[in-house]
Design an enzyme around this catalytic site. Structure first.
Site, PDB file in Angstrom:
ATOM      1  N   GLY A 237      26.448  34.424  38.819  1.00 22.44           N
ATOM      2  CA  GLY A 237      27.577  34.344  37.894  1.00 22.44           C
ATOM      3  C   GLY A 237      28.790  33.741  38.582  1.00 22.44           C
ATOM      4  O   GLY A 237      29.332  34.333  39.524  1.00 22.44           O
TER       5      GLY A 237
ATOM      6  N   HIS B  51      64.603  22.361  44.966  1.00 25.91           N
ATOM      7  CA  HIS B  51      63.874  21.635  46.016  1.00 25.91           C
ATOM      8  C   HIS B  51      64.128  22.294  47.359  1.00 25.91           C
ATOM      9  O   HIS B  51      65.266  22.637  47.656  1.00 25.91           O
ATOM     10  CB  HIS B  51      64.365  20.188  46.061  1.00 25.91           C
ATOM     11  CG  HIS B  51      63.699  19.393  47.141  1.00 25.91           C
ATOM     12  ND1 HIS B  51      62.390  18.965  47.037  1.00 25.91           N
ATOM     13  CD2 HIS B  51      64.162  18.964  48.348  1.00 25.91           C
ATOM     14  CE1 HIS B  51      62.063  18.304  48.137  1.00 25.91           C
ATOM     15  NE2 HIS B  51      63.127  18.295  48.951  1.00 25.91           N
TER      16      HIS B  51
ATOM     17  N   VAL C 129      34.978  34.720  36.752  1.00 24.15           N
ATOM     18  CA  VAL C 129      36.169  35.115  37.514  1.00 24.15           C
ATOM     19  C   VAL C 129      35.802  35.939  38.755  1.00 24.15           C
ATOM     20  O   VAL C 129      36.244  35.641  39.867  1.00 24.15           O
ATOM     21  CB  VAL C 129      37.137  35.921  36.618  1.00 24.15           C
ATOM     22  CG1 VAL C 129      38.466  36.088  37.305  1.00 24.15           C
ATOM     23  CG2 VAL C 129      37.329  35.225  35.301  1.00 24.15           C
TER      24      VAL C 129
ATOM     25  N   GLU D 257      25.234  29.765  38.865  1.00 26.06           N
ATOM     26  CA  GLU D 257      25.945  29.876  37.586  1.00 26.06           C
ATOM     27  C   GLU D 257      25.111  29.239  36.476  1.00 26.06           C
ATOM     28  O   GLU D 257      24.622  28.118  36.623  1.00 26.06           O
ATOM     29  CB  GLU D 257      27.325  29.218  37.690  1.00 26.06           C
ATOM     30  CG  GLU D 257      28.038  28.945  36.375  1.00 26.06           C
ATOM     31  CD  GLU D 257      28.256  30.158  35.484  1.00 26.06           C
ATOM     32  OE1 GLU D 257      28.725  31.200  35.970  1.00 26.06           O
ATOM     33  OE2 GLU D 257      27.937  30.059  34.261  1.00 26.06           O
TER      34      GLU D 257
HETATM   35  P1  NAD Z   1      32.887  36.379  33.412  1.00 22.18           P
HETATM   36  O1  NAD Z   1      32.587  36.452  31.977  1.00 22.18           O
HETATM   37  O2  NAD Z   1      34.202  35.867  33.852  1.00 22.18           O
HETATM   38  O3  NAD Z   1      31.807  35.476  34.150  1.00 22.18           O
HETATM   39  C1  NAD Z   1      30.432  35.713  34.058  1.00 22.18           C
HETATM   40  C2  NAD Z   1      29.734  34.424  34.448  1.00 22.18           C
HETATM   41  O4  NAD Z   1      28.362  34.703  34.594  1.00 22.18           O
HETATM   42  C3  NAD Z   1      29.887  33.329  33.392  1.00 22.18           C
HETATM   43  O5  NAD Z   1      30.355  32.155  34.005  1.00 22.18           O
HETATM   44  C4  NAD Z   1      28.475  33.184  32.846  1.00 22.18           C
HETATM   45  O6  NAD Z   1      28.186  31.857  32.447  1.00 22.18           O
HETATM   46  C5  NAD Z   1      27.642  33.606  34.043  1.00 22.18           C
HETATM   47  N1  NAD Z   1      26.299  34.089  33.706  1.00 22.18           N
HETATM   48  C6  NAD Z   1      25.925  34.865  32.668  1.00 22.18           C
HETATM   49  N2  NAD Z   1      24.603  35.068  32.708  1.00 22.18           N
HETATM   50  C7  NAD Z   1      24.127  34.416  33.796  1.00 22.18           C
HETATM   51  C8  NAD Z   1      22.845  34.237  34.381  1.00 22.18           C
HETATM   52  N3  NAD Z   1      21.761  34.769  33.833  1.00 22.18           N
HETATM   53  N4  NAD Z   1      22.725  33.508  35.508  1.00 22.18           N
HETATM   54  C9  NAD Z   1      23.821  32.946  36.062  1.00 22.18           C
HETATM   55  N5  NAD Z   1      25.059  33.060  35.552  1.00 22.18           N
HETATM   56  C10 NAD Z   1      25.204  33.790  34.440  1.00 22.18           C
HETATM   57  O7  NAD Z   1      32.616  37.848  33.974  1.00 22.18           O
HETATM   58  P2  NAD Z   1      32.909  38.474  35.397  1.00 22.18           P
HETATM   59  O8  NAD Z   1      33.194  37.412  36.389  1.00 22.18           O
HETATM   60  O9  NAD Z   1      31.807  39.447  35.638  1.00 22.18           O
HETATM   61  O10 NAD Z   1      34.241  39.261  35.128  1.00 22.18           O
HETATM   62  C11 NAD Z   1      34.265  40.315  34.149  1.00 22.18           C
HETATM   63  C12 NAD Z   1      35.620  40.472  33.543  1.00 22.18           C
HETATM   64  O11 NAD Z   1      36.532  40.989  34.484  1.00 22.18           O
HETATM   65  C13 NAD Z   1      36.171  39.169  33.025  1.00 22.18           C
HETATM   66  O12 NAD Z   1      36.350  39.273  31.651  1.00 22.18           O
HETATM   67  C14 NAD Z   1      37.481  38.998  33.671  1.00 22.18           C
HETATM   68  O13 NAD Z   1      38.483  38.730  32.750  1.00 22.18           O
HETATM   69  C15 NAD Z   1      37.764  40.312  34.373  1.00 22.18           C
HETATM   70  N6  NAD Z   1      38.272  39.972  35.710  1.00 22.18           N
HETATM   71  C16 NAD Z   1      39.500  39.371  35.788  1.00 22.18           C
HETATM   72  C17 NAD Z   1      39.987  38.982  37.006  1.00 22.18           C
HETATM   73  C18 NAD Z   1      41.311  38.315  37.079  1.00 22.18           C
HETATM   74  O14 NAD Z   1      42.043  38.359  36.110  1.00 22.18           O
HETATM   75  N7  NAD Z   1      41.665  37.699  38.195  1.00 22.18           N
HETATM   76  C19 NAD Z   1      39.240  39.180  38.160  1.00 22.18           C
HETATM   77  C20 NAD Z   1      37.999  39.772  38.043  1.00 22.18           C
HETATM   78  C21 NAD Z   1      37.525  40.172  36.798  1.00 22.18           C
END
Ligand code: NAD
Ligand code: FAD
Length: 466
Positions: free
Chosen positions: A181, A445, A184, A204
């Site tokens: 994945g 600046h 984020v 991903e």
């Molecule tokens: P996410 O939804 O951001 O990302 C999950 C990723 O996994 C996606 O890109 C998706 O395409 C991919 N994915 C799904 N199934 C897959 C598979 N079978 N194989 C490979 N890739 C696959 O979820 P996350 O990163 O787990 O984060 C969870 C939540 O936590 C998010 O909604 C985020 O907003 C929150 N979060 C926010 C922050 C921040 O604001 N900085 C930081 C960490 C988490």
């Protein structure tokens, strides 16, 4: 006699505890029921601990590069246990701060698991086997948050497979890791771990990492992470049933029609988060669901008018600042006020990788899909003096503006401290400012914010340093 409250809040994360403080300011008698620790995921297993680790990783990487600044540090070492101690200390200080705020607001905190009864009272199973208590609220706010999603066969174990919960508690760093994945969490951890010298492979599923960000941002952050040594495979469908554990882990993914095997010491699953909606008595209410999440109206009221729900358990943008804003709107609505509704296109989204990513509003693609005639401006940090002074000149600022009206539709940033800079464009959007209003804003600046002014000017080819 059950104790009576105006509002009982189930869950004390950034949604629940902020709502409790606002409710107390509004004169409500409030209780928070929390089965873990107030502060929730954000403070104890999310925003704060991950950013503490990221900061150590960034500083470690910078210190290794100290010679570029004329600083000779012959041996730069890493003691990961001290890194973890620092993280714990920060969590502790903030935890005490929230406990103090709860006391100051005369908010009753029940440490236990809450669930709604048929009578719409709330049953609390107190922690540490201290029995049960029932409280009687006039209104209930559900703020139970979320937990990591995993796949069958890819559940966290004691040794090889982790979600962010276990990763945050690692006592030692692995030599190598597979991150499933590239959203984020995946990208923050890829950046942190590569900065800590771990070999990182990101698998991903989508055709780009950070797939909800503007395409140019995904491309740039992918380029920069690859430059640091992260192996990134997009369009990879991970086959969880192929997971093998032994010396380390190996797993196959379908990539470009072939099954490719990947191996590493550990594996981190970061494929989204599931709402905590089980065991809280929803079956005893009229509350409706929207898929897995609790369904609410724009003031976070469920189908049952006295029950509200906010934060990660209702879906949408699962962010701490969103949960908090929703909590404030919900209790102001309970108080009969008419709060502004939350517009998701005004919510800044930040990724704390190095360099950082930040955005607000529509991506170029989304704006076009919505039928806007779009023009864009882009300015690189390479031409910004302050970025060179910091030694952090990778990245850019991209603005998406409507042709004709000059309305600011979105801003997309990769670069140093952009998570702090995004608020300027957020405010501009709240105030309905045009791109020219930003151009008229004087950016001092030398600062990184000059890149915002230059990005606006670049829309019409007027950037000074571009
Ligand atoms: P996410 O939804 O951001 O990302 C999950 C990723 O996994 C996606 O890109 C998706 O395409 C991919 N994915 C799904 N199934 C897959 C598979 N079978 N194989 C490979 N890739 C696959 O979820 P996350 O990163 O787990 O984060 C969870 C939540 O936590 C998010 O909604 C985020 O907003 C929150 N979060 C926010 C922050 C921040 O604001 N900085 C930081 C960490 C988490
Ligand atoms: P939570 O914070 O999950 O809090 C819910 C609380 O309810 C928990 O304390 C839980 O113990 C309690 N609870 C659940 N059920 C019950 C029950 N039945 N009875 C009593 N208590 C109960 N967001 C950002 O904006 N910025 C970031 O940098 C960021 N980084 C993150 C990093 C990671 C690794 C993770 C996992 C998440 C991150 N997030 C970030 C997302 C952020 O943590 C969540 O969006 C936010 O915590 C949601 O707040 P909440 O109040 O809805 O839920």
């Amino acid at each position: 006699m059950t104790k009576e409250y105006d509002i009982v809040i189930i869950g004390g994360g950034p949604g629940g505890y902020v709502a409790a403080i606002r409710a107390s300011q509004l004169g409500f008698k409030v209780a928070v029921v929390e089965k873990g620790k107030v502060g929730g995921t954000c403070l104890h297993a999310g925003c704060i601990p991950s950013k503490a680790l990221l900061r150590s990783a960034e500083l470690y990487a910078q210190t290794k590069n100290a010679r570029a600044f004329g600083i000779i540090a012959p041996e730069v070492g890493l003691d990961f246990s001290l890194v973890q101690d620092r993280k714990e200390d920060i969590k502790d200080r903030l935890f005490k701060g929230i406990q103090h705020l709860m006391k100051k607001g005369k908010i009753d905190l029940y440490e236990g698991k809450g669930s709604i009864l048929e009578s719409k009272d709330v049953l609390i199973q107190l922690n540490n086997g201290e029995g049960e208590v029932i409280v009687s609220p006039r209104k209930i706010l559900i703020a139970t948050g979320s937990r990591p999603r995993t796949f069958q066969g890819l559940e966290a174990d004691e040794k090889y497979v982790m979600t962010s919960d276990e990763a945050l508690e690692m006592e030692t760093l692995p030599k190598s890791i597979i991150i499933v994945g590239g959203g984020v969490i995946g990208i923050e951890w890829a950046s942190m771990l590569v900065d800590f010298d771990v070999q990182v492979t990101v698998l991903e599923y989508a055709d780009r990492i950070l797939p909800t960000e503007d395409k140019d941002v995904s491309k740039e952050i992918q380029r920069l992470l690859k430059k640091k040594g992260v192996k990134i495979v997009t369009g990879a469908r991970v086959l969880s049933e192929t997971l093998e554990k032994g010396e380390g882990v190996s797993i196959k993914a379908e990539h470009k029609g072939k099954e490719v095997s990947y191996s590493a010491d550990k594996l981190l699953v970061s494929v989204g988060r599931l709402p905590n909606v089980e065991g809280i008595g929803l079956d005893k209410t009229e509350v409706e669901m929207n898929g897995m999440f609790i369904k609410t109206n724009e003031f976070y009221q469920t189908k049952e008018a006295t029950i509200y729900a906010i934060g990660d358990c209702i879906g949408g943008l699962q962010l701490a600042h969103v949960a908090s804003h929703e909590g404030i709107i919900a209790v102001e609505h309970m108080a009969g006020e008419n709060p502004n509704m939350l517009d998701p296109t005004l919510v800044p989204k930040c990724v704390y990788c190095s360099p950082e990513v930040a955005s607000v509003g529509l991506t170029e693609e989304e704006a076009k899909e919505k039928g806007f005639q779009v023009k864009t401006g882009k300015f690189s940090f390479r031409a910004i003096g302050k970025a060179l002074v910091l030694g952090e000149s990778d990245g850019f600022i991209k603005l998406v503006v409507e042709e004709g009206t000059d309305k600011l539709l979105g801003a997309h940033m990769v670069g140093p401290h952009v998570t702090d800079m995004i608020t300027e464009v957020g405010l501009a959007r709240v105030l309905n400012a045009t791109a020219m209003d930003i151009a008229h804003t004087i950016h001092p600046h030398p600062t990184l914010s000059e890149a915002i002014g230059e990005a606006v000017l670049s829309i019409d080819g007027k950037a000074i340093h571009g």
